[in-house]
Design an enzyme around this catalytic site. Structure first.
Site, mmCIF file in Angstrom:
data_model
loop_
_atom_site.group_PDB
_atom_site.id
_atom_site.type_symbol
_atom_site.label_atom_id
_atom_site.label_comp_id
_atom_site.label_asym_id
_atom_site.label_seq_id
_atom_site.Cartn_x
_atom_site.Cartn_y
_atom_site.Cartn_z
ATOM 1 N N GLU A 178 30.467 -5.511 -15.888
ATOM 2 C CA GLU A 178 30.513 -6.406 -15.283
ATOM 3 C C GLU A 178 32.176 -6.988 -14.996
ATOM 4 O OE1 GLU A 178 27.872 -8.916 -17.363
ATOM 5 O OE2 GLU A 178 26.638 -9.342 -15.365
ATOM 6 N N GLU A 228 21.205 -5.036 -20.691
ATOM 7 C CA GLU A 228 20.603 -6.221 -20.892
ATOM 8 C C GLU A 228 19.398 -6.256 -21.020
ATOM 9 O OE1 GLU A 228 23.027 -5.898 -18.444
ATOM 10 O OE2 GLU A 228 24.561 -7.127 -18.772
ATOM 11 N N ALA A 243 28.920 -8.745 -23.657
ATOM 12 C CA ALA A 243 29.220 -10.190 -24.172
ATOM 13 C C ALA A 243 28.804 -9.959 -25.598
ATOM 14 C CB ALA A 243 28.074 -11.121 -23.497
ATOM 15 N N GLY A 264 28.544 -7.187 -19.922
ATOM 16 C CA GLY A 264 29.717 -7.778 -19.710
ATOM 17 C C GLY A 264 30.954 -6.898 -19.373
#
Ligand code: COA
Length: 259
Positions: free
Chosen positions: A114, A134, A65, A111
């Site tokens: 993911e 993260e 992200a 992300g």
């Protein structure tokens, strides 16, 4: 049409390339919005039978992200970011009735890992690196990573990878079951397309049911067995089932119509 994606259709496969190479293809709001639109196209455009998600350049699939968009977020803002992303992109990929695979061409972190895991399966280039870093930011995965990494590699390894933030190379990712094949960067898209061309020769409604049933299993849905029974029965009502069984008995190749 898209601010942050390149798209092209090749023999029924939509290739979606996330195109922010100077930012390691990080997922900002625009990318999430564009991916949501591209997925709507996969769902609703009859010309598109399957899709590939990949990243622009030779360094990154997606490095997570966009961290610059985290600044100033509080509890509600953080949850909303995760909720919107999961609903509009990650769950939409996983639940898509048409196969979507990730062609992981470099860093797949946070992300990015993911996003790859939300796809139905993954192929990696030899330089790919996976990780959920993260915890380095005081965060946890928010786009489904705690769930899908555990489903794919098991609880112990998932715990370790998320707690240490360690990166996993392509070969190790293959041995963990995170990716199905490791190929050279040049071979990445051709390999992904080849597999999808094979899938295009199979019965689309059966493929759709396979996706739904396997997703049930991955989510430990207690209805999974019953859903399989139901869907197995529904297959018998399709023209494709008559075509497939007929073709076998007549010793010819089936031609499926998705009906
Ligand atoms: N969000 C926002 N920007 C990112 C980013 C992210 N997740 N990942 C990389 N970038 C940006 C960098 O800030 C840099 O931008 P700049 O040139 O304007 O300074 C650019 O992409 C190149 O990254 P850089 O760190 O210089 O490349 P590198 O080759 O040295 O390192 C990584 C590559 C992927 C190891 C490193 O960028 C990284 O650790 N990224 C963050 C990974 C992460 O924590 N993801 C989880 C987010 S929840």
């Amino acid at each position: 049409m898209y601010k942050t994606l390149l798209t092209e259709t090749d023999r029924g496969t939509l290739v979606i390339t996330i195109n922010r190479p100077d930012k390691m293809n990080a997922l900002n709001k625009d990318v999430i919005e564009d991916l949501g639109k591209a997925l709507d196209d996969v769902y609703h455009n009859n010309e598109i039978k399957t899709a590939i998600i990949t990243g622009a350049g030779e360094k990154a699939f997606v490095a997570g992200a966009d961290i610059s968009e985290f600044v100033g977020l509080g509890k509600e803002g953080g949850s909303e970011l995760a909720r919107m992303g999961q609903a509009n992109v990650f769950n939409k990929i996983e639940n898509c009735p048409k196969p979507i695979i990730a062609a992981v061409n470099g860093f797949a972190l946070g992300g990015g890992c993911e996003l790859a895991m939300a796809c139905h399966f993954r192929i990696a280039s030899a330089n790919a690196k996976f990780g959920q870093p993260e915890v380095n930011l005081g965060l946890i995965p928010g786009y489904g990573g705690t769930q899908r990494l555990t489903q794919l590699v098991g609880k112990g390894k998932a715990m370790e990878l998320m707690m240490t933030a360690d990166m996993t190379g392509a070969e190790e990712a293959k041995s963990l079951g995170l990716v199905n094949y490791v190929v050279s960067l040049e071979e990445l898209l051709p390999k992904a397309k080849d597999i999808l061309q094979k899938i295009h020769t199979k019965a689309p409604l059966a493929i759709e049911s396979i996706i739904a049933c396997v997703n049930d299993a991955a989510r430990c849905n207690p209805e999974g067995f019953d859903n399989e029974v139901e869907r197995f029965g529904v297959c018998f009502t399709t023209e494709d089932m008559k075509e497939g069984t007929g073709a076998f008995l007549e010793k010819r190749k089936p031609s499926f119509k998705g009906k």
